[in-house]
Scaffold this active site. Structure first.
Site, PDB file in Angstrom:
ATOM      1  N   ASP A   1       3.590   0.862  12.158  1.00  0.00           N
ATOM      2  CA  ASP A   1       2.366   0.297  11.575  1.00  0.00           C
ATOM      3  C   ASP A   1       2.089  -1.119  12.076  1.00  0.00           C
ATOM      4  O   ASP A   1       0.988  -1.643  11.872  1.00  0.00           O
ATOM      5  CB  ASP A   1       2.464   0.269  10.047  1.00  0.00           C
ATOM      6  CG  ASP A   1       2.617   1.662   9.463  1.00  0.00           C
ATOM      7  OD1 ASP A   1       2.288   2.635  10.155  1.00  0.00           O
ATOM      8  OD2 ASP A   1       3.083   1.769   8.311  1.00  0.00           O
TER       9      ASP A   1
ATOM     10  N   CYS B   1      -5.536   8.823   8.232  1.00  0.00           N
ATOM     11  CA  CYS B   1      -5.787   8.369   9.609  1.00  0.00           C
ATOM     12  C   CYS B   1      -5.325   9.430  10.596  1.00  0.00           C
ATOM     13  O   CYS B   1      -4.243  10.010  10.424  1.00  0.00           O
ATOM     14  CB  CYS B   1      -5.006   7.091   9.907  1.00  0.00           C
ATOM     15  SG  CYS B   1      -5.600   5.642   9.055  1.00  0.00           S
TER      16      CYS B   1
ATOM     17  N   ARG C   1       0.193  15.333  12.422  1.00  0.00           N
ATOM     18  CA  ARG C   1       1.040  14.798  11.343  1.00  0.00           C
ATOM     19  C   ARG C   1       1.431  15.946  10.414  1.00  0.00           C
ATOM     20  O   ARG C   1       0.904  16.097   9.317  1.00  0.00           O
ATOM     21  CB  ARG C   1       0.300  13.692  10.564  1.00  0.00           C
ATOM     22  CG  ARG C   1      -0.065  12.509  11.422  1.00  0.00           C
ATOM     23  CD  ARG C   1      -0.797  11.436  10.645  1.00  0.00           C
ATOM     24  NE  ARG C   1       0.080  10.648   9.788  1.00  0.00           N
ATOM     25  CZ  ARG C   1      -0.353   9.692   8.971  1.00  0.00           C
ATOM     26  NH1 ARG C   1      -1.642   9.421   8.879  1.00  0.00           N
ATOM     27  NH2 ARG C   1       0.496   9.011   8.222  1.00  0.00           N
TER      28      ARG C   1
ATOM     29  N   LYS D   1       0.837  -1.214   0.000  1.00  0.00           N
ATOM     30  CA  LYS D   1       0.000   0.000   0.000  1.00  0.00           C
ATOM     31  C   LYS D   1       0.864   1.253   0.000  1.00  0.00           C
ATOM     32  O   LYS D   1       0.665   2.156  -0.821  1.00  0.00           O
ATOM     33  CB  LYS D   1      -0.906   0.008   1.226  1.00  0.00           C
ATOM     34  CG  LYS D   1      -1.479   1.377   1.562  1.00  0.00           C
ATOM     35  CD  LYS D   1      -2.108   1.401   2.936  1.00  0.00           C
ATOM     36  CE  LYS D   1      -2.394   2.784   3.444  1.00  0.00           C
ATOM     37  NZ  LYS D   1      -1.295   3.408   4.192  1.00  0.00           N
ATOM     38  N   ASN D   2       1.814   1.326   0.912  1.00  0.00           N
ATOM     39  CA  ASN D   2       2.550   2.583   1.055  1.00  0.00           C
ATOM     40  C   ASN D   2       3.506   2.839  -0.102  1.00  0.00           C
ATOM     41  O   ASN D   2       3.909   3.981  -0.324  1.00  0.00           O
ATOM     42  CB  ASN D   2       3.249   2.644   2.419  1.00  0.00           C
ATOM     43  CG  ASN D   2       2.248   2.908   3.534  1.00  0.00           C
ATOM     44  OD1 ASN D   2       1.112   3.312   3.266  1.00  0.00           O
ATOM     45  ND2 ASN D   2       2.653   2.669   4.766  1.00  0.00           N
TER      46      ASN D   2
ATOM     47  N   ARG E   1      -9.180   0.834   3.497  1.00  0.00           N
ATOM     48  CA  ARG E   1      -8.223   1.771   2.905  1.00  0.00           C
ATOM     49  C   ARG E   1      -6.895   1.088   2.625  1.00  0.00           C
ATOM     50  O   ARG E   1      -6.157   1.512   1.735  1.00  0.00           O
ATOM     51  CB  ARG E   1      -7.966   2.943   3.872  1.00  0.00           C
ATOM     52  CG  ARG E   1      -9.057   3.982   3.883  1.00  0.00           C
ATOM     53  CD  ARG E   1      -8.562   5.230   4.558  1.00  0.00           C
ATOM     54  NE  ARG E   1      -7.178   5.449   4.181  1.00  0.00           N
ATOM     55  CZ  ARG E   1      -6.227   5.908   4.984  1.00  0.00           C
ATOM     56  NH1 ARG E   1      -6.501   6.217   6.219  1.00  0.00           N
ATOM     57  NH2 ARG E   1      -5.007   6.075   4.551  1.00  0.00           N
TER      58      ARG E   1
HETATM   59  N1  EPU Z   1       7.012  14.449  10.543  1.00  0.00           N
HETATM   60  C1  EPU Z   1       7.177  15.797  10.823  1.00  0.00           C
HETATM   61  N2  EPU Z   1       7.175  16.667   9.774  1.00  0.00           N
HETATM   62  C2  EPU Z   1       7.031  16.249   8.488  1.00  0.00           C
HETATM   63  C3  EPU Z   1       6.879  14.884   8.224  1.00  0.00           C
HETATM   64  C4  EPU Z   1       6.868  14.002   9.279  1.00  0.00           C
HETATM   65  O1  EPU Z   1       7.291  16.187  11.967  1.00  0.00           O
HETATM   66  O2  EPU Z   1       7.054  17.089   7.595  1.00  0.00           O
HETATM   67  C5  EPU Z   1       7.016  13.486  11.660  1.00  0.00           C
HETATM   68  C6  EPU Z   1       5.686  12.759  11.787  1.00  0.00           C
HETATM   69  O3  EPU Z   1       4.748  13.498  12.526  1.00  0.00           O
HETATM   70  C7  EPU Z   1       6.111  11.464  12.450  1.00  0.00           C
HETATM   71  C8  EPU Z   1       7.496  11.212  11.858  1.00  0.00           C
HETATM   72  O4  EPU Z   1       7.941  12.468  11.361  1.00  0.00           O
HETATM   73  O5  EPU Z   1       6.234  11.647  13.832  1.00  0.00           O
HETATM   74  C9  EPU Z   1       7.559  10.205  10.743  1.00  0.00           C
HETATM   75  O6  EPU Z   1       6.560  10.491   9.782  1.00  0.00           O
HETATM   76  P1  EPU Z   1       6.684  10.092   8.256  1.00  0.00           P
HETATM   77  O7  EPU Z   1       6.744  11.327   7.441  1.00  0.00           O
HETATM   78  O8  EPU Z   1       7.748   9.063   8.088  1.00  0.00           O
HETATM   79  O9  EPU Z   1       5.282   9.406   8.007  1.00  0.00           O
HETATM   80  P2  EPU Z   1       4.422   9.481   6.702  1.00  0.00           P
HETATM   81  O10 EPU Z   1       5.293   9.535   5.511  1.00  0.00           O
HETATM   82  O11 EPU Z   1       3.364  10.516   6.830  1.00  0.00           O
HETATM   83  C10 EPU Z   1       4.367   6.923   6.287  1.00  0.00           C
HETATM   84  C11 EPU Z   1       3.312   5.896   6.127  1.00  0.00           C
HETATM   85  C12 EPU Z   1       2.677   5.610   7.467  1.00  0.00           C
HETATM   86  C13 EPU Z   1       3.744   5.136   8.428  1.00  0.00           C
HETATM   87  C14 EPU Z   1       4.891   6.148   8.509  1.00  0.00           C
HETATM   88  C15 EPU Z   1       6.038   5.588   9.306  1.00  0.00           C
HETATM   89  C16 EPU Z   1       2.525   6.300   3.914  1.00  0.00           C
HETATM   90  C17 EPU Z   1       1.452   6.811   3.039  1.00  0.00           C
HETATM   91  N3  EPU Z   1       2.318   6.391   5.203  1.00  0.00           N
HETATM   92  O12 EPU Z   1       3.715   8.084   6.771  1.00  0.00           O
HETATM   93  O13 EPU Z   1       1.757   4.571   7.255  1.00  0.00           O
HETATM   94  O14 EPU Z   1       3.191   4.953   9.701  1.00  0.00           O
HETATM   95  O15 EPU Z   1       5.367   6.457   7.195  1.00  0.00           O
HETATM   96  O16 EPU Z   1       7.056   6.546   9.438  1.00  0.00           O
HETATM   97  O17 EPU Z   1       3.531   5.798   3.445  1.00  0.00           O
HETATM   98  C18 EPU Z   1      -0.115   3.225   7.706  1.00  0.00           C
HETATM   99  O18 EPU Z   1       0.200   2.564   6.702  1.00  0.00           O
HETATM  100  O19 EPU Z   1      -0.988   2.862   8.530  1.00  0.00           O
HETATM  101  C19 EPU Z   1       0.585   4.481   7.942  1.00  0.00           C
HETATM  102  C20 EPU Z   1       0.119   5.401   8.786  1.00  0.00           C
END
Ligand code: EPU
Length: 420
Positions: free
Chosen positions: A306, A118, A123, A23-24, A398
C-alpha cells in the site's frame, strides 16, 4: 458532473498533521462488532467513505448505529437479522467480505454478493472460503452470490498457502464460536490483525498469537460488548511522511506507531531523508540530494504494497535509478502511467517499475484509478510545477480521512471543483 481535486504544486508544507484511525483495521472491526450480544463502542473511526458503506450494510442487517462526537461509533447488534447481503454497498468495497466471517461465526450461515473494491489485478478469496470449509461450512456460489452454511462449526488446523490479511481475519471471526480450537498457520502478521484480535478478546473471545504466524482461537459461547480504540493508520501515516519527504519545509506527523512503519522509515533513511523519529511522531525536514533505492513489497513486516504507489513520485525526485518490485499485487502499477503523463521517467516490466530520476514533474489531468494511486497523484501534485487535476477522487475518499483539509492545514494549495 464530477468532483475533481486540484493541487497547485511547489508550496512547501509546514506544520503538524494528526493521523486518523486505521482504515484497514476499521473495516474489519466494524463487521467484527456484530459478533457481540451487546453494544460495541469504537473510538477513532476515520471519516472515509468505506465506513459509510459498512454502515449501510449494518443497517441492512438491522444493527443499530449511533455516531457520538466526531469519531466514535456505537454498534448495537442486539436485534441483528441475518439478511442476505445483496445491498449495492457490498460491491463498493473489498472489506465487505468480513461480513462473511462475522455472519458465519454468529449465525452459521451467510449469503452475500461478490465483494468489490480497488482493482489491483485478480484478488481471489479462495483462502477465506477454504478456511470456512475447513471449519465445516459448505460454500456455494450461485447467481452471483456466495451461500455459506454449516450445521456446526468445528475448530480445525488451517494452513494458509499465502499469508493473507483478509483470510486470517475472516477465519478468526468465523471460528470465534466454533467447537474447540482453531489454529491458523502461516497467518498474516499485519498490525490490523492484532487490533481485531484485541477487540475480539475484549468482547470475551480467546484469540492468541495474533501478530505471529500461528494464531489459535478457542471457541467461546458468547461475546459481550466492549469499548475499543482503533490503532493509527500506518498507511495514512506513511503517505504523509512520504509527502513531507517530497515537499516539506518542516512537518510533524503525529499519532503514529513508528514500529509499524519500520520498513518505510529505513528506506527513507537510505534515501537520505532528513527526519527524526520520536515515540509517537516523526519530524521531517526539507530533504535534498535524495538517493535512489530498491524496494520489494512483502507482507508485514516487509515493505507494504500500500506504500509502494505513494513512494513512486518521491523516487522520481531521487538522483539515479530506483527499482520497485511488487510481489503482492503484480499489476499494481496504474499510477505509473499517470505519473508518466506528469513527466516521470518510469519503465515497466511485469511486476517491476524502474524509476529514473530526478525528473521535473508538471501538473496535468490525471486519474486516481485506485486508492493508493490517488495518494501517489496527490504527492506528485505537491511536487509538480503548475496545477494537477485529479479525477475519480472517490477512490481517495474511500481511505484517506479529510486529505485535502489536512494538507491545507500544512499550507498546500489544494481544492475541489465540480466540473462537467
Ligand atoms: N490472495 C489469494 N487468495 C485469497 C486471499 C488473498 O490468492 O483468498 C492473494 C492476493 O491476491 C494477494 C495476496 O494473497 O496477492 C495478499 O492478499 P491479502 O489477502 O493479504 O489482501 P487483502 O486482505 O485483500 C489487505 C488490505 C489491502 C492490502 C493487502 C496487503 C484490507 C481491507 N485490505 O487486502 O489494502 O494491500 O491486505 O496484503 O485490509 C489498501 O488499503 O489500499 C489495500 C488494498
Amino acid at each position: 458532473m464530477q468532483e475533481v481535486l486540484k493541487i497547485e504544486g511547489k508550496h512547501l508544507l509546514k506544520g503538524s498533521v494528526k493521523i486518523s484511525g486505521s482504515k484497514n483495521a476499521t473495516v474489519a472491526l466494524i463487521p467484527a462488532a456484530i459478533l457481540a450480544s451487546g453494544p460495541v463502542t469504537i473510538w477513532g473511526v476515520p471519516h472515509i467513505s468505506d465506513v459509510g458503506h459498512l454502515g449501510e450494510l449494518l443497517e441492512a442487517l438491522n444493527v443499530h448505529l449511533t455516531q457520538v462526537g466526531d469519531d466514535q461509533l456505537i454498534i448495537d447488534p442486539t436485534n441483528i437479522k441475518n439478511i442476505a447481503l445483496d445491498h449495492p454497498a457490498v460491491t463498493k468495497l473489498r472489506a465487505s467480505y468480513y461480513f462473511m466471517g462475522a455472519l458465519l461465526g454468529r449465525f452459521k450461515s451467510v449469503s452475500m454478493k461478490m465483494p468489490g473494491g480497488c482493482y489491483l489485478g485478480p484478488r481471489p478469496i479462495d483462502l477465506h472460503l477454504k478456511g470456512f470449509e475447513a471449519l465445516g461450512a459448505k460454500v456455494e456460489f450461485k447467481q452471483g452470490a456466495y451461500h455459506i452454511t454449516a450445521d456446526q462449526l468445528i475448530g480445525a488446523k488451517i494452513y494458509l498457502d499465502i499469508a493473507s490479511v483478509g483470510a486470517t481475519i475472516n477465519i478468526m471471526m468465523a471460528a470465534i464460536h466454533a467447537l474447540g480450537r482453531t489454529t491458523i498457520e502461516n497467518a498474516a502478521k499485519e498490525p490490523e490483525i492484532i487490533d481485531v484480535a484485541n477487540m475480539l478478546n475484549k468482547m470475551g473471545a480467546q484469540v492468541r498469537g495474533a501478530g505471529t504466524n500461528v494464531i489459535t482461537i478457542d471457541g467461546v459461547n458468547n461475546l459481550h460488548g466492549c469499548i475499543h480504540e482503533i490503532i493509527p493508520d500506518r498507511i495514512e501515516a506513511g503517505t504523509f511522511i512520504i509527502m513531507a519527504a517530497a515537499a516539506a519545509e518542516e512537518v510533524i506527523v503525529e499519532n503514529i506507531i513508528p514500529q509499524h512503519l519500520e520498513s518505510l522509515l529505513s528506506k527513507l533513511q537510505e534515501m537520505g531523508v532528513n527526519m527524526k523519529v520520536g515515540p509517537d511522531h516523526v519530524i521531517i525536514r526539507k530533504s535534498e540530494n535524495l538517493k535512489p533505492v530498491d524496494i520489494q513489497t512483502l507482507s508485514y513486516p516487509g515493505y507494504a504494497t500500500d506504500l509502494q504507489q505513494p513512494m513512486t513520485p518521491l523516487l522520481t525526485q531521487a538522483k539515479g535509478k530506483s527499482i520497485i518490485k511488487e510481489t503482492i499485487y503484480v499489476e499494481r502499477f496504474k499510477h505509473c502511467q499517470e505519473l508518466q503523463r506528469m513527466g516521470a521517467d518510469i519503465n515497466l516490466i511485469p511486476a517491476t517499475a524502474f524509476i529514473n530520476g530526478p525528473s521535473a514533474l508538471f501538473g496535468d489531468k490525471v486519474t486516481a484509478t485506485d486508492l493508493r494511486c490517488g495518494a501517489a497523484l496527490v504527492i506528485a501534485g505537491l511536487i509538480a510545477e503548475g496545477v494537477t487535476e485529479i479525477h475519480d477522487v472517490y477512490h481517495i475518499d474511500r481511505g484517506y480521512d479529510n486529505i485535502d483539509q489536512k494538507l491545507k492545514n500544512l499550507g498546500a494549495n489544494i481544492w475541489r471543483e465540480t466540473i462537467e
